[in-house]
Design a protein around this motif. Structure first.
Motif, PDB file in Angstrom:
ATOM      1  N   VAL A 107       0.851  -1.202   0.000  1.00  0.00           N
ATOM      2  CA  VAL A 107       0.000   0.000   0.000  1.00  0.00           C
ATOM      3  C   VAL A 107       0.879   1.241   0.000  1.00  0.00           C
ATOM      4  O   VAL A 107       1.822   1.336   0.793  1.00  0.00           O
ATOM      5  N   VAL A 108       0.572   2.180  -0.895  1.00  0.00           N
ATOM      6  CA  VAL A 108       1.194   3.498  -0.794  1.00  0.00           C
ATOM      7  C   VAL A 108       0.145   4.418  -0.163  1.00  0.00           C
ATOM      8  O   VAL A 108      -1.020   4.404  -0.569  1.00  0.00           O
ATOM      9  N   THR A 109       0.548   5.163   0.869  1.00  0.00           N
ATOM     10  CA  THR A 109      -0.427   5.991   1.589  1.00  0.00           C
ATOM     11  C   THR A 109      -0.076   7.475   1.489  1.00  0.00           C
ATOM     12  O   THR A 109       1.083   7.869   1.679  1.00  0.00           O
ATOM     13  N   GLU A 110      -1.096   8.274   1.191  1.00  0.00           N
ATOM     14  CA  GLU A 110      -0.989   9.742   1.177  1.00  0.00           C
ATOM     15  C   GLU A 110      -2.023  10.234   2.182  1.00  0.00           C
ATOM     16  O   GLU A 110      -3.225  10.148   1.931  1.00  0.00           O
ATOM     17  N   LEU A 111      -1.554  10.754   3.324  1.00  0.00           N
ATOM     18  CA  LEU A 111      -2.495  11.018   4.423  1.00  0.00           C
ATOM     19  C   LEU A 111      -2.558  12.506   4.790  1.00  0.00           C
ATOM     20  O   LEU A 111      -2.208  13.354   3.993  1.00  0.00           O
ATOM     21  N   GLY A 112      -3.014  12.764   5.981  1.00  0.00           N
ATOM     22  CA  GLY A 112      -3.309  14.141   6.368  1.00  0.00           C
ATOM     23  C   GLY A 112      -2.090  14.929   6.829  1.00  0.00           C
ATOM     24  O   GLY A 112      -0.965  14.420   6.836  1.00  0.00           O
ATOM     25  N   GLY A 113      -2.327  16.172   7.225  1.00  0.00           N
ATOM     26  CA  GLY A 113      -1.236  17.023   7.666  1.00  0.00           C
ATOM     27  C   GLY A 113      -1.676  18.035   8.712  1.00  0.00           C
ATOM     28  O   GLY A 113      -2.876  18.198   8.982  1.00  0.00           O
ATOM     29  N   LYS A 114      -0.692  18.654   9.323  1.00  0.00           N
ATOM     30  CA  LYS A 114      -0.946  19.773  10.245  1.00  0.00           C
ATOM     31  C   LYS A 114       0.208  20.739   9.988  1.00  0.00           C
ATOM     32  O   LYS A 114       1.072  20.967  10.843  1.00  0.00           O
ATOM     33  N   SER A 115       0.193  21.270   8.771  1.00  0.00           N
ATOM     34  CA  SER A 115       1.392  21.931   8.264  1.00  0.00           C
ATOM     35  C   SER A 115       1.690  23.254   8.944  1.00  0.00           C
ATOM     36  O   SER A 115       0.786  24.070   9.183  1.00  0.00           O
ATOM     37  N   ALA A 116       2.975  23.452   9.212  1.00  0.00           N
ATOM     38  CA  ALA A 116       3.435  24.714   9.799  1.00  0.00           C
ATOM     39  C   ALA A 116       3.834  25.674   8.690  1.00  0.00           C
ATOM     40  O   ALA A 116       4.381  25.275   7.667  1.00  0.00           O
ATOM     41  N   ASN A 117       3.540  26.938   8.920  1.00  0.00           N
ATOM     42  CA  ASN A 117       3.902  28.009   7.990  1.00  0.00           C
ATOM     43  C   ASN A 117       4.715  29.015   8.795  1.00  0.00           C
ATOM     44  O   ASN A 117       4.189  29.673   9.695  1.00  0.00           O
ATOM     45  N   LEU A 118       6.016  29.091   8.509  1.00  0.00           N
ATOM     46  CA  LEU A 118       6.934  29.887   9.325  1.00  0.00           C
ATOM     47  C   LEU A 118       7.104  31.273   8.704  1.00  0.00           C
ATOM     48  O   LEU A 118       7.596  31.400   7.578  1.00  0.00           O
ATOM     49  N   ILE A 119       6.730  32.293   9.466  1.00  0.00           N
ATOM     50  CA  ILE A 119       6.844  33.672   8.962  1.00  0.00           C
ATOM     51  C   ILE A 119       8.009  34.338   9.686  1.00  0.00           C
ATOM     52  O   ILE A 119       7.914  34.639  10.880  1.00  0.00           O
ATOM     53  N   PHE A 120       9.102  34.564   8.982  1.00  0.00           N
ATOM     54  CA  PHE A 120      10.254  35.220   9.600  1.00  0.00           C
ATOM     55  C   PHE A 120      10.149  36.737   9.428  1.00  0.00           C
ATOM     56  O   PHE A 120       9.510  37.223   8.475  1.00  0.00           O
ATOM     57  N   ALA A 121      10.801  37.449  10.344  1.00  0.00           N
ATOM     58  CA  ALA A 121      10.688  38.913  10.363  1.00  0.00           C
ATOM     59  C   ALA A 121      11.170  39.552   9.066  1.00  0.00           C
ATOM     60  O   ALA A 121      10.740  40.649   8.696  1.00  0.00           O
ATOM     61  N   ASP A 122      12.075  38.840   8.350  1.00  0.00           N
ATOM     62  CA  ASP A 122      12.615  39.426   7.112  1.00  0.00           C
ATOM     63  C   ASP A 122      11.724  39.151   5.895  1.00  0.00           C
ATOM     64  O   ASP A 122      12.073  39.517   4.772  1.00  0.00           O
ATOM     65  N   ALA A 123      10.587  38.482   6.102  1.00  0.00           N
ATOM     66  CA  ALA A 123       9.713  38.140   4.963  1.00  0.00           C
ATOM     67  C   ALA A 123       9.037  39.381   4.400  1.00  0.00           C
ATOM     68  O   ALA A 123       8.923  40.406   5.077  1.00  0.00           O
ATOM     69  N   ASP A 124       8.601  39.288   3.151  1.00  0.00           N
ATOM     70  CA  ASP A 124       7.710  40.313   2.587  1.00  0.00           C
ATOM     71  C   ASP A 124       6.351  40.067   3.251  1.00  0.00           C
ATOM     72  O   ASP A 124       5.620  39.132   2.883  1.00  0.00           O
ATOM     73  N   LEU A 125       6.013  40.862   4.236  1.00  0.00           N
ATOM     74  CA  LEU A 125       4.861  40.539   5.091  1.00  0.00           C
ATOM     75  C   LEU A 125       3.528  40.594   4.346  1.00  0.00           C
ATOM     76  O   LEU A 125       2.609  39.830   4.659  1.00  0.00           O
ATOM     77  N   ASP A 126       3.400  41.497   3.367  1.00  0.00           N
ATOM     78  CA  ASP A 126       2.132  41.550   2.618  1.00  0.00           C
ATOM     79  C   ASP A 126       1.954  40.274   1.794  1.00  0.00           C
ATOM     80  O   ASP A 126       0.873  39.668   1.800  1.00  0.00           O
ATOM     81  N   LEU A 127       3.025  39.878   1.119  1.00  0.00           N
ATOM     82  CA  LEU A 127       2.961  38.645   0.322  1.00  0.00           C
ATOM     83  C   LEU A 127       2.706  37.455   1.249  1.00  0.00           C
ATOM     84  O   LEU A 127       1.867  36.582   0.971  1.00  0.00           O
ATOM     85  N   ALA A 128       3.425  37.432   2.370  1.00  0.00           N
ATOM     86  CA  ALA A 128       3.291  36.311   3.310  1.00  0.00           C
ATOM     87  C   ALA A 128       1.866  36.231   3.868  1.00  0.00           C
ATOM     88  O   ALA A 128       1.311  35.134   4.035  1.00  0.00           O
ATOM     89  N   ALA A 129       1.258  37.385   4.133  1.00  0.00           N
ATOM     90  CA  ALA A 129      -0.111  37.384   4.673  1.00  0.00           C
ATOM     91  C   ALA A 129      -1.081  36.813   3.648  1.00  0.00           C
ATOM     92  O   ALA A 129      -1.973  36.015   3.977  1.00  0.00           O
ATOM     93  N   SER A 130      -0.891  37.214   2.402  1.00  0.00           N
ATOM     94  CA  SER A 130      -1.775  36.725   1.346  1.00  0.00           C
ATOM     95  C   SER A 130      -1.587  35.212   1.147  1.00  0.00           C
ATOM     96  O   SER A 130      -2.561  34.443   1.105  1.00  0.00           O
ATOM     97  N   LEU A 131      -0.327  34.794   1.055  1.00  0.00           N
ATOM     98  CA  LEU A 131      -0.047  33.361   0.892  1.00  0.00           C
ATOM     99  C   LEU A 131      -0.638  32.561   2.057  1.00  0.00           C
ATOM    100  O   LEU A 131      -1.250  31.510   1.861  1.00  0.00           O
ATOM    101  N   SER A 132      -0.448  33.076   3.254  1.00  0.00           N
ATOM    102  CA  SER A 132      -0.874  32.329   4.446  1.00  0.00           C
ATOM    103  C   SER A 132      -2.388  32.202   4.521  1.00  0.00           C
ATOM    104  O   SER A 132      -2.918  31.164   4.942  1.00  0.00           O
ATOM    105  N   ALA A 133      -3.089  33.244   4.105  1.00  0.00           N
ATOM    106  CA  ALA A 133      -4.559  33.191   4.139  1.00  0.00           C
ATOM    107  C   ALA A 133      -5.084  32.220   3.094  1.00  0.00           C
ATOM    108  O   ALA A 133      -5.963  31.394   3.360  1.00  0.00           O
TER     109      ALA A 133
END
Ligand code: NAD
Length: 466
Positions: free
Chosen positions: A230-256
């Motif tokens: 059996v090959v299994t593709e299951l669920g997740g609880k993915s983390a999204n790490l926002i660092f202070a040096d990120a483009d915050l507007d882009l990061a906010a849009s991506l994260s939403a």
């Protein structure tokens, strides 16, 4: 008689009312499908590889001609907004990509110590592969499993979820319209009983299962009957790490859009844990809430709609219970949403985009897959703490990193326990990229050469040279 399936009503999540009927397969129909597939597989491998490649490219062309229809059926299936209809295109892309492998079967020869023997390593199909898909993203999973399975020379019995049968059934018809041998792809919508019969069937060479961990445990137990791989593709609880040096507007849009707004959070790739660097925590969270607030909630068939209902009454109950438990247990501070949407949408299973701040990563809210539009926001002080929190979950499917520092991006990506790491971008699942989980998010990969290899077994042939 009782092993035959039955006809049931399909409930449209946006209205809570039936929008069609579906005949579910029982063990008898599953058995018939496997027998027919076995015959079709023999016909399939008797064709030249050129012919198989051309038929798969032809199938991609037929799918292309029906993209609009498949997208509409996808909406009928689970009320995903039509604006998210790109999943039908991904089905086509998977078919086109793996068609290219059909005429390139290859093996290797390797030397054997101390002899002149010819040592061949070849790849062969399993025969009939059972593909079990979830209701969400069903067309993508159909592409990522059916396309490589066929390219590798297998036949497929495709069991879509009873909650999302329509697009898959039409895909089965399109396979015939494209000239594939009858029975090479047999689509049998079924519930747990039919799925269990498929997994236990002795004529199945391999199972590709995509779904939740609880079901996967049952599937693996059933597969033990015949020791079926059996090959299994299951669920997740993915983390999204926002660092202070990120483009915050882009990061906010991506994260939403990768979070509560992506299919109302009903995606294995949902970035449901948002980890934010302390210096920009308040600024970022406000930007994120602003973007989430722009969700256009409504009729999934309206092209302007970006946010639809969850799949069922049971799912709505489960998600709202998780929210209530988080509130009463003090798992975090409710910053947005948390309620069922009323008014004109009251009969559908609509839940507000929901955001908790200051969440404890040890809480159920942060540890369990909610599979709804619920995101937990947490604070971290430095890279080490961010990585520690991100990895502190039984899952390991996707991780996201928002940063403009290339060194940091590489460092952090290597330390994350996750099958995929997406830097400054969405989970852009593609035929070229192997997709799958670490830890309890699954075993094996779909996509890329790794995805093709899942559907081939390896044979070693040794010829004595004296
Ligand atoms: P599910 O586990 O309830 O059902 C998945 C499939 O298994 C359905 O077709 C269902 O009918 C079938 N099934 C149920 N019981 C069975 C049994 N005993 N034997 C055989 N088959 C059985 O999952 P779902 O609610 O349809 O989908 C949501 C889950 O799928 C989430 O956990 C999500 O994260 C996961 N998912 C993972 C990926 C990925 O690629 N990793 C993609 C999409 C969804």
């Amino acid at each position: 008689m009782e092993s035959r399936g039955m006809k049931v009503e399909h409930i449209y999540p946006a209205t809570g009312r039936p929008n069609g009927t579906v005949t579910l397969a029982g063990p008898t129909e599953i058995d018939e499908a496997v027998q027919t597939a076995a015959k079709a597989q023999r016909e399939w491998v008797s064709l030249t590889v050129d012919r198989r490649r051309d038929l798969l490219i032809g199938l991609a062309d037929v799918v292309h001609e029906h993209l609009g229809e498949l997208a509409k059926l996808n909406v009928d299936d689970y009320a995903v907004p039509i604006s998210f209809a790109g999943t039908a295109m991904l089905l086509e892309r998977f078919l086109r990509h793996f068609a290219g492998y059909a005429d390139k079967p290859h093996g290797v020869t390797t030397p054997v110590n101390g002899s002149f023997d010819i040592n061949l390593v070849e790849r062969e199909p399993y025969g009939v592969v059972g593909v079990i898909t979830p209701w969400n993203g069903a067309l993508v999973v159909t592409g990522s499993c059916v396309a490589p399975a066929l390219a590798a020379g297998n036949a497929v019995v495709l069991k879509p979820s009873e909650l999302a049968p329509f697009a898959a059934l039409r895909f089965g018809e399109l396979c015939l319209e494209a000239g594939l041998p009858e029975g090479l792809v047999t689509v049998v919508p079924a519930d747990a009983k039919g799925g269990d019969a498929l997994v236990r069937h002795p004529g199945i060479g391999k199972i590709a299962f995509t779904g939740g961990g609880a079901t996967a445990r049952k599937v693996l137990q059933a597969a033990a009957t015949n020791l079926t791989p059996v090959v299994t593709e299951l669920g997740g609880k993915s983390a999204n790490l926002i660092f202070a040096d990120a483009d915050l507007d882009l990061a906010a849009s991506l994260s939403a859009h990768q979070g509560p707004l992506m299919q109302s959070g009903q995606s294995c790739a949902c970035a449901s844990r948002l980890l934010v660097h302390d210096p920009v925590y308040d600024e970022f969270v406000q930007k994120f809430l602003d973007v989430v607030g722009t969700a256009c909630i409504g009729d999934p068939m309206d092209p302007a709609t970006t946010f639809g209902p969850v799949i069922s009454q049971a799912a709505a109950d489960r998600i709202l219970t998780a929210v209530d438990t988080a509130v009463s247990g003090g798992a975090g501070e409710l910053l947005l949403g948390g309620r069922r949407i009323g008014g004109q949408l009251a009969e559908g299973y609509y839940i507000e985009p929901t955001v908790f701040g200051g969440v404890d990563n040890a809480s159920e809210l942060a540890q369990l897959e909610t599979f709804g539009p619920v995101v937990s926001v947490m604070r971290f002080r430095d890279e080490d703490e961010a990585v520690r929190i991100a990895n502190d979950t039984p899952y390991g499917l996707n991780a996201f990193v928002q940063t403009t520092d290339l060194n940091r991006a590489h460092r952090v990506a290597r330390r994350l326990e996750s099958g995929s790491v997406w830097i400054n971008q969405f989970s852009d699942i593609s035929p070229q990229g192997p997709y799958g989980g670490y830890k309890q998010s699954g075993a094996g990969r779909t996509g890329g050469i790794e995805g093709l290899n899942e559907f081939q077994q390896v044979k070693n042939i040794r010829i004595a040279v004296r």
